[in-house]
Scaffold this motif. Sequence first.
Motif, mmCIF file in Angstrom:
data_model
loop_
_atom_site.group_PDB
_atom_site.id
_atom_site.type_symbol
_atom_site.label_atom_id
_atom_site.label_comp_id
_atom_site.label_asym_id
_atom_site.label_seq_id
_atom_site.Cartn_x
_atom_site.Cartn_y
_atom_site.Cartn_z
ATOM 1 N N GLU A 315 87.840 -14.828 78.484
ATOM 2 C CA GLU A 315 87.609 -13.346 78.065
ATOM 3 C C GLU A 315 89.154 -12.641 78.325
ATOM 4 O O GLU A 315 89.665 -11.765 77.749
ATOM 5 C CB GLU A 315 86.734 -12.672 79.069
ATOM 6 C CG GLU A 315 85.366 -12.624 78.652
ATOM 7 C CD GLU A 315 84.388 -12.021 79.509
ATOM 8 O OE1 GLU A 315 84.558 -10.650 79.426
ATOM 9 O OE2 GLU A 315 83.672 -12.481 80.244
ATOM 10 N N HIS A 316 89.901 -13.195 79.545
ATOM 11 C CA HIS A 316 91.129 -12.914 79.992
ATOM 12 C C HIS A 316 92.141 -13.142 78.754
ATOM 13 O O HIS A 316 92.772 -12.205 78.416
ATOM 14 C CB HIS A 316 91.622 -13.689 81.269
ATOM 15 C CG HIS A 316 93.056 -13.506 81.617
ATOM 16 N ND1 HIS A 316 93.202 -12.144 82.572
ATOM 17 C CD2 HIS A 316 94.014 -13.928 81.596
ATOM 18 C CE1 HIS A 316 94.676 -12.273 82.649
ATOM 19 N NE2 HIS A 316 95.078 -13.553 81.992
ATOM 20 N N SER A 317 92.053 -14.133 78.042
ATOM 21 C CA SER A 317 92.852 -14.424 77.228
ATOM 22 C C SER A 317 92.650 -13.585 75.860
ATOM 23 O O SER A 317 93.486 -13.200 75.095
ATOM 24 C CB SER A 317 92.848 -15.736 76.611
ATOM 25 O OG SER A 317 93.261 -16.759 77.845
ATOM 26 N N GLN A 318 91.297 -13.593 75.483
ATOM 27 C CA GLN A 318 90.752 -12.799 74.333
ATOM 28 C C GLN A 318 91.495 -11.438 74.399
ATOM 29 O O GLN A 318 91.710 -11.023 73.140
ATOM 30 C CB GLN A 318 89.241 -12.729 74.140
ATOM 31 C CG GLN A 318 88.945 -14.169 73.914
ATOM 32 C CD GLN A 318 87.248 -14.282 73.896
ATOM 33 O OE1 GLN A 318 86.768 -13.270 74.387
ATOM 34 N NE2 GLN A 318 86.844 -15.209 73.389
ATOM 35 N N ASN A 406 89.582 -8.160 81.454
ATOM 36 C CA ASN A 406 89.947 -7.333 80.657
ATOM 37 C C ASN A 406 91.511 -7.151 80.469
ATOM 38 O O ASN A 406 92.070 -6.462 79.877
ATOM 39 C CB ASN A 406 89.423 -5.941 80.380
ATOM 40 C CG ASN A 406 89.878 -5.148 81.646
ATOM 41 O OD1 ASN A 406 90.923 -5.300 82.274
ATOM 42 N ND2 ASN A 406 89.085 -3.824 82.384
ATOM 43 N N ASN A 407 92.055 -8.147 81.136
ATOM 44 C CA ASN A 407 93.612 -8.437 81.064
ATOM 45 C C ASN A 407 94.350 -7.327 81.742
ATOM 46 O O ASN A 407 95.035 -6.847 81.000
ATOM 47 C CB ASN A 407 94.102 -8.762 79.599
ATOM 48 C CG ASN A 407 95.156 -9.601 79.814
ATOM 49 O OD1 ASN A 407 96.331 -9.462 80.533
ATOM 50 N ND2 ASN A 407 95.005 -10.951 79.468
ATOM 51 N N PHE A 408 93.753 -6.630 82.663
ATOM 52 C CA PHE A 408 94.343 -5.308 83.438
ATOM 53 C C PHE A 408 94.497 -4.113 82.434
ATOM 54 O O PHE A 408 95.678 -3.536 82.663
ATOM 55 C CB PHE A 408 95.584 -5.930 84.014
ATOM 56 C CG PHE A 408 95.537 -7.173 84.653
ATOM 57 C CD1 PHE A 408 95.243 -6.775 86.202
ATOM 58 C CD2 PHE A 408 96.006 -8.161 84.431
ATOM 59 C CE1 PHE A 408 94.939 -8.077 86.799
ATOM 60 C CE2 PHE A 408 95.741 -9.320 85.255
ATOM 61 C CZ PHE A 408 95.240 -9.348 86.438
ATOM 62 N N SER A 409 93.590 -3.823 81.790
ATOM 63 C CA SER A 409 93.336 -2.788 81.178
ATOM 64 C C SER A 409 92.868 -1.583 82.047
ATOM 65 O O SER A 409 91.601 -1.312 81.732
ATOM 66 C CB SER A 409 92.694 -2.807 79.561
ATOM 67 O OG SER A 409 93.262 -3.824 78.890
ATOM 68 N N GLY A 410 93.758 -0.984 82.658
ATOM 69 C CA GLY A 410 93.123 0.058 83.387
ATOM 70 C C GLY A 410 93.668 -0.016 85.014
ATOM 71 O O GLY A 410 94.111 -1.084 85.247
#
Length: 428
Positions: A315-318, A406-410
């Motif tokens: 998920e992190h990569s996606q 979520n790859n640090f979205s927020g």
Amino acid sequence: MTLAIAGYFAYVMVVAEDKQEILIGDASHGHFQIELSCNACHTDAFGGGEVIQTACEGCHAEELKEAHDSHPRKKFTDPRNADRLEIMDARQCVTCHTEHQKEQTHPMGVTVPDDYCYHCHKDVGEERESHKDLAFDSCASAGCHNYHDNRALYESFLVDNSGGEWLKEIATLPSANHAAKTAKVKSYKPSPEIDEGKQAAHPDIASEWLASAHGQSDIGCSGCHTEKSDQQWIEKPGIEQCQSCHQQEAKGFLSGKHGMRLAASLSAMTPSQSELPFKTTAMHTEQGCISCHGAHDFNTQRAAVEACLGCHNDEHSQNFMQSPHGQLAIDAWNLEAGQESAVTCATCHMPKLVHKTKGKEAKVRVEHNQNAVLRPNEKMIRPVCMQCHSLEFSIDALASPELIKNNFSGKPTLHVPSVDWAKERVKE
């Protein structure tokens, strides 16, 4: 019959390459790739604990030294701590990092109870006001304590670096120059006949090469495709050829998960041999220098993002390309922002480390051992996160599983109070 069985297992232990049959259990996440290279740890088939300890130190001593290990072995050889050894023999790595017991091994590779800190530090819970209501299985939560590496968590560091906006007004990343300045070009004798012939026969490849750092440095085809001793053509150069010039980068690569099998004299690692989610199309891609950098163009942009996302499917990569970090990379690639502001997969997982020498230009090298900032993730705070963010934001963000996914979205929704506690103690 007994002799035959003993002979067979002696053969497997000493001679045979496939030692699957004698494994007593799966290795932990850190070692499973090399679990069939038994002699990497068991250097003496009949050796005791000291043999294993020497093997541990052979791979990890330098890392612990750089981390200013907060629990070094010498602390527990001190007679004043003899009573603590009766509870847990911390002189031996295998006391906590027991191998081949994966069913009881935590994600960090530890096989002791979560509250092991209690045995030596129960007075902290009794005497320190801020810690009285905390459970001892929470000591290693993000922003508090790590057993070995506390460089970003020491009280003095927390106090000195507290405050500031969550995002620095001007956040720029250094440009790597280490490889160009320190690569020791191997003493090969250029072969104009080979170089000119190959370039003429493969104009497309020659075009890629001419635009690369190798082409601009006059490192011809023979520089990578031949051995200096006999000038015999090597169709597919391996890490040995890269290593002849890029020692530091190769050292990091061989220490990390991508290259550790090669370091143990095994075949190159492929995603199929890992337990992480990977794309089915990449399962049998052998990991080496050119699997990320390309064979002739050595495209660092491809190595920094495309190569990573070509394999990793978690998920992190996606979520990287849709994240704020991914947008910064896209803006830089589209020349809508400077390259120094691009944040890629490599920016965080293979950071650029600045080495300053008095009176000389700073050398900036890329850390090719991704384990250096992988686990515990607090190791990312100093060399990565704080280049752009405040200490408090970095600690809170790394403590949020959802933000990581979520790859640090927020921004973080939870707050780790370790900095607050450290500042309060200083006031007292």
